[in-house]
Design an enzyme around this catalytic site. Structure first.
Site, PDB file in Angstrom:
ATOM      1  N   HIS A 157       0.865  -1.311  -0.041  1.00 22.65           N
ATOM      2  CA  HIS A 157      -0.065  -0.005   0.048  1.00 22.65           C
ATOM      3  C   HIS A 157       0.878   1.305  -0.021  1.00 22.65           C
ATOM      4  O   HIS A 157       0.357   2.171  -0.076  1.00 22.65           O
ATOM      5  CB  HIS A 157      -0.948  -0.105   1.094  1.00 22.65           C
ATOM      6  CG  HIS A 157      -2.221   0.739   0.973  1.00 22.65           C
ATOM      7  ND1 HIS A 157      -2.230   2.110   0.495  1.00 22.65           N
ATOM      8  CD2 HIS A 157      -3.675   0.411   1.233  1.00 22.65           C
ATOM      9  CE1 HIS A 157      -3.267   2.354   0.361  1.00 22.65           C
ATOM     10  NE2 HIS A 157      -4.451   1.689   0.786  1.00 22.65           N
TER      11      HIS A 157
ATOM     12  N   ASP B 285      -2.778   2.362  -4.360  1.00 22.26           N
ATOM     13  CA  ASP B 285      -3.778   2.600  -3.704  1.00 22.26           C
ATOM     14  C   ASP B 285      -5.100   1.510  -4.199  1.00 22.26           C
ATOM     15  O   ASP B 285      -4.833   0.800  -5.028  1.00 22.26           O
ATOM     16  CB  ASP B 285      -4.451   3.961  -3.745  1.00 22.26           C
ATOM     17  CG  ASP B 285      -3.313   5.015  -3.209  1.00 22.26           C
ATOM     18  OD1 ASP B 285      -3.229   6.077  -3.803  1.00 22.26           O
ATOM     19  OD2 ASP B 285      -2.800   4.484  -2.180  1.00 22.26           O
TER      20      ASP B 285
END
Lengths: 429, 327, 335
Positions: free
Chosen positions: A406, A410
């Site tokens: 992450h 996204d």
């Protein structure tokens, strides 16, 4: 003239290896190309074969030794032939230094110092077995003391069943006795002589190199990347149809066509469209990799897992993928991968569905950005809408999950990537 | 039929078995010329000679072990241990060898031997001539334990013990050797091992006893009968294997049980009877199950006031009977 | 009364006929191969326990061959594998016991391995408390004497066990009653980990015999012929009413006490290497080969045959059924 055995270079960046097992003992005959020893590097254990035939006359390195590539580790010659004390290959040293080299001759008579001779006699040591680190390969006092230290662990002495130590507790709980039977193959149970025997009913499995490496990597990866997983459901009807049509032809072309090549190609296509996924995090910026090196995780059963890498995977077609995947998986299971083949991946696919899992959250193979998990392909009931009419159909479905870093991706970009894979698979022709 | 003492009943049994079966022999300390310290074997040495009545060394372990060996090689030894208090050196041979032999060889080896020994207190014997050992040994699978309470049973049970193909521990209440008299038929008869006997029928309370205590219970029962209490008295006779049926039958009738034994109370033989009644006789229970037993100190202190405090007697037993009947 | 204590040097082979010597060797080899197989089975986790007689074979075979095997009364202890085999137990019967199967003739799986019993061969049941068999053997011998029979009773135990009271009481009876009894002490100098000098303050167990008025003899138990002659003499004396003998045979224990013992705690590598040199089996083999009684070829064939027998026994025993729960429940009394 005999054959010196030299520690090979097992990979581009592999400068040394650990001798994990000599497969031949001193005095045993060796055939050309016969496996002589096993060498363990960071990731793989490789068999090294003999470059000449004869009798294994001398070992210059012991099991457990970490040896640099290019080092002399053994000598194969005719029985009775004199064995060089040191590397008989031409030296790159200047003349003056070479003068210090040992004269050729029987290793055991070449420069044995008085203290070494005494220690050897006290401990009944055959000096031919001791690796010398002194000048010209001489066995120093330190060398022989180190050898003597290691003696109890040396497995070169085969102990009979009644010579192997018992646990020391004359009676144990019955569950322990029959539960701790080792493998089905006859062979001695050897509780490690070095460590204290456990007296509880717990069993302790010693950690091998593979297990240690996996453990270290998993912990490091989880600590490094924030792992998030997104899961899509894919209709494989078209893929199944394609495979059924082409399977026989692929067989004739020398490839077993599994589902993995389809996923691989779909992933490659998606990586091309979403280059951010083919990347690595660095503090100075996200590194977008030019080549796509696709790793395919292979399970080695109880021995762990390994990820052979297909370099420049974007250059392969379906047949190429099928052949390459077959070969890598096969050699992975037979421990014949080269260290180069498990390095340099930019993305990984793991087929956890083959063991029945529907979806999973695998650990990212650092320093990659994500790992694609493919679940069990299952016939499921789905709703199909045609002309605004809902109907029920049975389709081969699969859950495909992307576990991503992450820091780099996204949710949105991750989902787009997986959607691209889904789209490619569902429209296969 | 003549009236004989307990010891005479015992001696007669041995005499007749020696005559009847050549494989029977006796061994133990002082059993030969001396005739035994309680005269149990009086006259047998003269009658049968040193190959049938053998004085042993002062070594209890081997009195039993030699007996085991001889029994396995076709003879039927009667091994005397001079006092039950001295049997413990032979514990290993009794429990680990004699009692286990049949089971451990899947029945291919048997040990047809009798170990007879005087037990119990009340004779000024102090701590080492008064002990009761039946709880320890009745606990052992594979060993029969028999305790007669009267001369008739003593003779008949000892004969059965000699003829039994298993090891039998025959415990003789030494206080009763001369004290207890009764009718003893001449000639051969046996009393079966494994059978209790109702020696007094009654309806109010069931009293279970053996050995010397049974003798006292008989007296106590007569006494409380005067108070209108009707005692049913059971002579257990064989402690292992126990005649459970007779035990439970009586309890079903009365619902009230009193167990009497002179051994230390805690974990004494009566505890097992109590447990059986509480379990299998629960639906018939009308009162707590009571025991009269020796106190939990080493049996039996010597000085007679101490001994009297220790030993159950007809008065203490009668008192317990009354209390139970009143419940 | 001072009783003579005899020692014998290695007895000459020429004394005995070749086929007897070969039978002895075969008996030793059979015990050894069976023993080795049991160790391997334990290390494979297939059996829970094994206690070995490796190093004792020569003494046991020599003594057994002097007996009327299967007829004379024999009360063994747990190391007497070679002796029970020589007295008529089969490899299969031993293996059934090792695997705890229903058909185990010793106990139907109720007892641990090596707790032999075979009534039909007059082999009396072995238990775990040591030395209990010795006074029982005295009882067996006493009964024999009382019955007027001519069999002798032979019993064996280790040197540590001679400290049990049972041993002393047995010899007392043996001396007083002049019993037809041979008490064999297989002295391997270790009682589990405790060496002989911590068990007794005398150099030889046979020194104890005179205290009971019994004959005491010590011989080299690594030589089956020496053991044979010593046993023969003792048995002849016993059978003819001359009384008992305490026969000490000096042997070596080539293995730890039992399958889970770790003898590195009390025996050094040098000790164990020295023991191997004393192994009676290769020693006897060598003597027979030197004397031309056993050829290389014959030896190989014999070994193959024996290993084959062991294999069959192993497989058959492993495939045999376990005892049932009903069998565990008894009976504990004979009818």
């Amino acid at each position: 003239m005999g054959t010196p055995v030299i520690m090979p270079q097992l990979g581009e960046s592999v400068v040394e290896g650990k001798i994990s097992r000599w497969l031949k003992q001193l005095g045993e005959p060796v055939k050309l190309y016969e496996p002589l020893l096993e060498v363990e590097t960071d990731k793989v254990t490789t068999e090294v074969t003999a470059a000449g035939a004869g009798t294994l006359l001398k070992l210059y390195a012991n099991e457990g030794d970490v040896v640099k590539a290019g080092t002399l580790i053994a000598f194969i010659g005719a029985s009775g032939e004199s064995v060089p004390a040191t590397d008989p290959r031409p030296s790159s040293l200047p003349e003056s230094e070479r003068e210090q080299e040992m004269p050729r001759g029987n290793g055991s008579s070449a420069r044995i110092s008085p203290v070494v001779a005494r220690i050897a006699s006290e401990h009944h040591v055959d000096l031919a077995l001791v690796h010398g680190t002194g000048e010209g390969g001489r066995v120093t006092k330190k060398d022989i003391l180190a050898y003597v230290e290691m003696q109890p662990d040396t497995p070169s002495e085969k102990l009979e069943a009644w010579e192997q130590p018992g646990l020391g507790e004359l009676f144990r709980p019955t569950e322990e006795v029959f539960g701790t039977a080792v493998s089905a193959s006859p062979g001695p149970i050897a509780p490690a002589a070095a460590s204290a025997p456990t007296v509880t009913s717990d069993e302790v499995l010693p950690l091998n190199g593979m297990r240690k490496a996996i453990a270290e990597h998993m912990v490091m990866s989880k600590r490094t990347s924030p792992h998030v997983t997104t899961v899509f459901e894919v209709d494989l009807s078209k893929v199944v149809a394609h495979r059924n049509t082409h399977k026989a032809q692929f067989e004739r072309d020398g490839a077993n066509l599994t589902f993995t090549p389809y996923f691989a190609m779909a992933t490659i296509a998606a990586l091309k469209k979403h280059p951010l996924v083919n990347s690595s995090w660095s503090d100075s910026g996200i590194v977008l990799h030019r080549t796509v090196n696709l790793g395919i995780a292979v399970s080695l059963g109880e021995d762990g897992l390994i990820v052979p890498v297909i370099k420049n995977a974007d250059s392969l077609n379906l047949l190429g993928f099928a052949r390459t995947i077959n070969d890598l998986a096969d050699r992975a299971r037979r421990k014949q991968l080269k260290p180069d083949e498990v390095q340099g991946g930019t993305f990984t696919i793991t087929n956890h569905g083959t063991s029945g899992s529907l979806f999973a959250t695998p650990v990212i193979n650092q320093p990659q950005c994500g790992i694609l998990g493919v679940g069990l392909i299952q016939k499921r009931v789905v709703v199909v809408t045609q002309n605004e009419v809902d109907a029920i159909a049975i389709k081969p479905m699969v859950y495909v999950g992307l576990t991503f870093d992450h820091r780099i991706l996204d949710g949105n970009s991750a989902d787009n990537f997986v959607a691209a894979i889904k789209q490619r698979l569902e429209s296969w022709t | 039929m003549a009236e004989k003492t307990l010891i005479e009943g015992i001696r007669e049994a041995m005499d007749e078995e020696l005559a009847r079966d050549d494989s029977v022999f006796i061994t133990g300390e002082d059993v030969g010329q001396r005739g035994g310290v309680f005269r149990a074997t009086l006259g047998l040495f003269d009658k049968y000679g040193p190959t049938r009545v053998i004085d042993s060394p002062l070594a209890e372990l081997s009195i039993v072990a030699v007996g085991i060996g001889a029994a396995m090689n076709g003879l039927r030894p009667i091994c005397e241990i001079q006092f039950a208090d001295f049997i413990q050196p032979a514990y290993n041979q009794i429990v680990n060898e004699a009692a286990r032999m049949y089971y451990r060889t899947g029945g291919t080896f048997t040990v047809p031997m009798v170990i007879r020994t005087p037990y119990g207190g009340g004779i000024g014997g102090g701590l080492y001539h008064s002990q009761s050992i039946e709880a320890t040994y009745a606990h052992v699978p594979g060993l029969k334990v028999v305790i007669p309470s009267n001369p008739h049973d003593a003779k008949g049970l000892l004969k059965s013990a000699v003829r039994d193909n298993n090891p039998v521990l025959f415990l003789e209440p030494k206080k009763g050797y001369r004290l207890i008299k009764g009718e003893v038929p001449d000639g051969d008869y046996t009393v079966p091992i494994g059978q209790a006997q109702i020696t007094r029928e009654g309806s109010d309370i069931s009293v279970y006893a053996y050995g010397m205590m049974h003798y006292y219970c008989q007296q106590a029962a007569e006494e409380v009968a005067r108070d209108g209490i009707d005692v049913e008295l059971i002579d257990l006779r064989t402690l292992n294997p126990l005649d459970k049926d007779t035990v439970l039958e009586s309890f079903k009738k009365t619902g009230k049980a009193l167990i009497v034994y002179e051994d230390n109370r805690f974990l004494g033989y009566g505890a097992e009877i109590a447990a059986i009644l509480a379990d299998e006789g629960f639906n018939y229970m009308d009162a707590p199950i009571r025991r009269v037993a020796g106190p939990d100190v080493p049996a039996v202190p010597y000085s007679h006031p101490l001994q009297d405090w220790f030993m159950p007697n007809p008065q203490k037993i009668a008192e317990a009977m009354r209390k139970l009947a009143r419940y | 009364m001072v009783v003579p204590v005899l020692e014998s040097a290695t007895a000459p082979l020429a004394d005995l006929p070749a086929d007897l010597l070969l039978d002895m060797y075969t008996a030793m080899l059979r015990a050894r191969r069976l023993d080795e197989r049991c160790w391997i089975l334990h290390r494979q986790g297939k059996i829970a326990f094994h206690i070995s007689g490796m190093g004792h074979e020569a003494a046991q075979v020599g003594i057994a061959f002097a007996m009327r095997r299967g007829e004379d009364h024999f009360l063994p202890y747990y190391r007497d594998l070679a002796m029970v085999l020589a007295c008529g137990m089969t490899s299969l019967e031993v293996m059934l016991g090792v695997f705890g199967r229903q058909d185990d003739p010793s106990s139907g799986g109720r007892q641990m391995p090596e707790h032999y019993s075979r009534r039909s061969k007059n082999i009396y049941s072995v238990s775990s408390p040591v030395a209990t068999q010795v006074p029982q053997a005295a009882g067996v011998a006493l009964a024999e004497k009382l019955k007027g029979g001519d069999r002798v009773a032979v019993t064996c135990l280790g040197e540590g066990s001679t400290n049990q009271g049972d041993f002393h009481e047995a010899l007392t009876w043996a001396g007083v009653h002049k019993l037809p009894l041979i008490v064999v002490v297989e002295n391997n100098e270790y009682a589990i980990s405790v060496p002989m000098e911590k068990q007794m303050a005398i150099p030889r167990v046979s020194d104890r015999a005179s205290a009971y008025g019994v004959r005491g003899v010590t011989v080299d138990g690594l030589d089956p012929i020496a053991a044979y002659h010593a046993a023969q003499e003792a048995i002849d004396i016993a059978r003819s009413g001359g009384g008992a003998t305490l026969l000490e045979v000096r042997v070596v224990r080539l293995t730890p006490h039992s399958s889970d013992d770790d003898d590195s705690a009390y025996r050094s590598k040098e000790d164990k290497a020295a023991l191997k040199i004393s192994d009676p089996l290769p020693k006897f083999r060598g003597r027979l080969m030197d004397a031309g009684i056993l050829s290389q070829q014959h030896e190989r064939e014999l070994d193959e045959r024996i290993v084959d027998e062991v294999n069959h026994a192993h497989q058959a025993a492993e495939a045999a059924p376990y005892p049932t729960v009903e069998w565990a429940a008894g009976p504990v009394f004979a009818a």
